[in-house]
Design a protein around this motif. Structure first.
Motif, PDB file in Angstrom:
ATOM      1  N   LYS A 205       4.592  -3.149  -2.956  1.00  0.00           N
ATOM      2  CA  LYS A 205       4.987  -1.839  -2.412  1.00  0.00           C
ATOM      3  C   LYS A 205       4.415  -0.651  -3.179  1.00  0.00           C
ATOM      4  O   LYS A 205       5.061   0.378  -3.305  1.00  0.00           O
ATOM      5  CB  LYS A 205       6.514  -1.728  -2.339  1.00  0.00           C
ATOM      6  CG  LYS A 205       7.173  -2.788  -1.461  1.00  0.00           C
ATOM      7  CD  LYS A 205       8.676  -2.597  -1.378  1.00  0.00           C
ATOM      8  CE  LYS A 205       9.316  -3.663  -0.493  1.00  0.00           C
ATOM      9  NZ  LYS A 205      10.794  -3.485  -0.380  1.00  0.00           N
TER      10      LYS A 205
ATOM     11  N   TYR B  98       4.393   2.706   1.608  1.00  0.00           N
ATOM     12  CA  TYR B  98       5.770   2.906   1.158  1.00  0.00           C
ATOM     13  C   TYR B  98       6.773   2.065   1.955  1.00  0.00           C
ATOM     14  O   TYR B  98       6.817   2.120   3.174  1.00  0.00           O
ATOM     15  CB  TYR B  98       6.152   4.383   1.264  1.00  0.00           C
ATOM     16  CG  TYR B  98       7.508   4.700   0.662  1.00  0.00           C
ATOM     17  CD1 TYR B  98       7.655   4.843  -0.721  1.00  0.00           C
ATOM     18  CD2 TYR B  98       8.635   4.837   1.465  1.00  0.00           C
ATOM     19  CE1 TYR B  98       8.892   5.131  -1.285  1.00  0.00           C
ATOM     20  CE2 TYR B  98       9.872   5.129   0.910  1.00  0.00           C
ATOM     21  CZ  TYR B  98       9.999   5.266  -0.461  1.00  0.00           C
ATOM     22  OH  TYR B  98      11.226   5.542  -1.016  1.00  0.00           O
ATOM     23  N   GLY B  99       7.572   1.261   1.210  1.00  0.00           N
ATOM     24  CA  GLY B  99       8.616   0.464   1.817  1.00  0.00           C
ATOM     25  C   GLY B  99       8.137  -0.807   2.485  1.00  0.00           C
ATOM     26  O   GLY B  99       8.928  -1.548   3.065  1.00  0.00           O
ATOM     27  N   HIS B 100       6.831  -1.091   2.404  1.00  0.00           N
ATOM     28  CA  HIS B 100       6.261  -2.265   3.080  1.00  0.00           C
ATOM     29  C   HIS B 100       5.478  -3.136   2.095  1.00  0.00           C
ATOM     30  O   HIS B 100       4.879  -2.633   1.152  1.00  0.00           O
ATOM     31  CB  HIS B 100       5.333  -1.833   4.214  1.00  0.00           C
ATOM     32  CG  HIS B 100       6.016  -1.058   5.296  1.00  0.00           C
ATOM     33  ND1 HIS B 100       6.730  -1.661   6.312  1.00  0.00           N
ATOM     34  CD2 HIS B 100       6.108   0.280   5.513  1.00  0.00           C
ATOM     35  CE1 HIS B 100       7.228  -0.726   7.112  1.00  0.00           C
ATOM     36  NE2 HIS B 100       6.866   0.459   6.654  1.00  0.00           N
ATOM     37  N   GLN B 101       5.477  -4.433   2.358  1.00  0.00           N
ATOM     38  CA  GLN B 101       4.737  -5.392   1.523  1.00  0.00           C
ATOM     39  C   GLN B 101       3.423  -5.821   2.162  1.00  0.00           C
ATOM     40  O   GLN B 101       2.721  -6.679   1.637  1.00  0.00           O
ATOM     41  CB  GLN B 101       5.607  -6.622   1.264  1.00  0.00           C
ATOM     42  CG  GLN B 101       6.812  -6.328   0.365  1.00  0.00           C
ATOM     43  CD  GLN B 101       7.618  -7.582   0.101  1.00  0.00           C
ATOM     44  OE1 GLN B 101       8.261  -8.132   1.001  1.00  0.00           O
ATOM     45  NE2 GLN B 101       7.599  -8.048  -1.136  1.00  0.00           N
TER      46      GLN B 101
ATOM     47  N   CYS C  36       3.583   6.438  -0.672  1.00  0.00           N
ATOM     48  CA  CYS C  36       2.627   5.887  -1.637  1.00  0.00           C
ATOM     49  C   CYS C  36       1.244   6.434  -1.286  1.00  0.00           C
ATOM     50  O   CYS C  36       1.008   7.627  -1.429  1.00  0.00           O
ATOM     51  CB  CYS C  36       2.655   4.370  -1.616  1.00  0.00           C
ATOM     52  SG  CYS C  36       4.222   3.621  -2.118  1.00  0.00           S
TER      53      CYS C  36
END
Length: 303
Positions: free
Chosen positions: A187, A191-194, A283
């Motif tokens: 992450k 942002y908030g994701h893999q 990000c």
């Protein structure tokens, strides 16, 4: 009168795709330069930033060899090739839409091209907006590797130990892919994701992209990275203290893909006209992770 244009134009001897959107033909020009190298972004810009066409004449360019502009590179391409393409495109747009200056947005790799244009031909720009701005590739790559090392599981950390983050060795491409994959997984990129899966879905379900375009986007990204990354690693703007045009930096606070701390340090040393926005919930893609805030900033630049 509205503008809704999708077309190939010849830039620097190569057919390249542009999309132009505007609610009113006289809107000031805004040109979006995508990242990568080769990471075409038309569906994402139209979905998340399309509202800007109500205020600007929004132009999205798919760079040579990327996305809808894909073709297999047979010529040698360098960063200067793309800078020349961009300058010629800017001059073409200003003439076509009878304007003297435009606002330029450069994201990631596109911010390398954007910064070079801002330094070379500031008189053509109303404003330069750097998003996920590259400042020093060598230092940024070290920081991305360090983040990956700290965040990774033991197995991946062992693999990362063998990586040369200067990407000068014979295995540089695989090293780069491992570090990038790890930063994304933990992450530090979206942002908030893999993974990038949500953005990939935006491409798949976009009316502006066909299956052929999706395939060509993958091909274009691969060939552009392979052709340009070794040269890209030598790029640095860290010793620049002044620009002859206003610069706006829009950064994700948690960007470990292109470390936003370097952009903040760069901003602090600038003595010329400047603005900085650090997005708390972003990000490497603040223009899409927090599109509403990004769009509001872009609209505010007009006043």
């Amino acid at each position: 009168m509205e503008i809704n244009v999708n077309e190939m134009i010849e830039i620097n001897g190569v057919e390249q795709f542009i999309a132009v959107r505007a609610k009113h033909a006289g809107n000031p020009l805004l040109l979006y330069v995508h990242g990568g190298p080769g990471d075409a972004a038309l569906p994402l810009v139209l979905k998340y930033n399309g509202v800007l066409a109500e205020h600007y004449t929004l132009v999205v360019w798919e760079q040579r060899g990327a996305g809808k502009s894909y073709y297999p590179f047979t010529e040698a391409v360098t960063i200067d090739t793309f800078v020349e393409d961009l300058q010629l495109l800017i001059e073409y747009l200003l003439k076509r839409y009878q304007q003297k200056k435009l606002t330029l947005v450069g994201h990631s790799w596109g911010s390398v091209l954007g910064m070079k244009i801002a330094l070379m031909v500031p008189h053509l720009l109303q404003c330069y907006v750097g998003c996920g701005q590259v400042i020093d590739m060598a230092e940024g790559s070290k920081r991305a590797w360090k983040y990956a090392m700290q965040a990774a599981d033991p197995k991946t950390r062992k693999q990362l130990t063998a990586v040369d983050p200067s990407y000068q060795g014979t295995n540089w491409f695989n090293d780069l892919m491992l570090v990038t994959k790890t930063v994304v997984k933990y992450k530090g990129s979206y942002y908030g994701h893999q993974s990038y899966n949500p953005m990939i879905k935006d491409f798949i379900f976009s009316s502006s992209y066909r299956l052929k375009d999706l395939i060509n986007r993958q091909k274009g990204s691969l060939q552009s990275i392979q052709a340009l990354w070794p040269e890209l690693m030598s790029v640095s703007f860290k010793d620049i203290h002044e620009l002859q045009v206003k610069i706006v930096l829009i950064e994700g606070k948690h960007d470990h893909h292109v470390d936003s701390g370097l952009a903040v340090d760069f901003y602090n040393q600038l003595t010329s006209l400047k603005q900085l926005y650090l997005f708390e919930k972003s990000c490497h893609f603040p223009q899409w992770s927090d599109a509403e805030q990004f769009n509001q900033i872009m609209i505010s630049l007009l006043s």
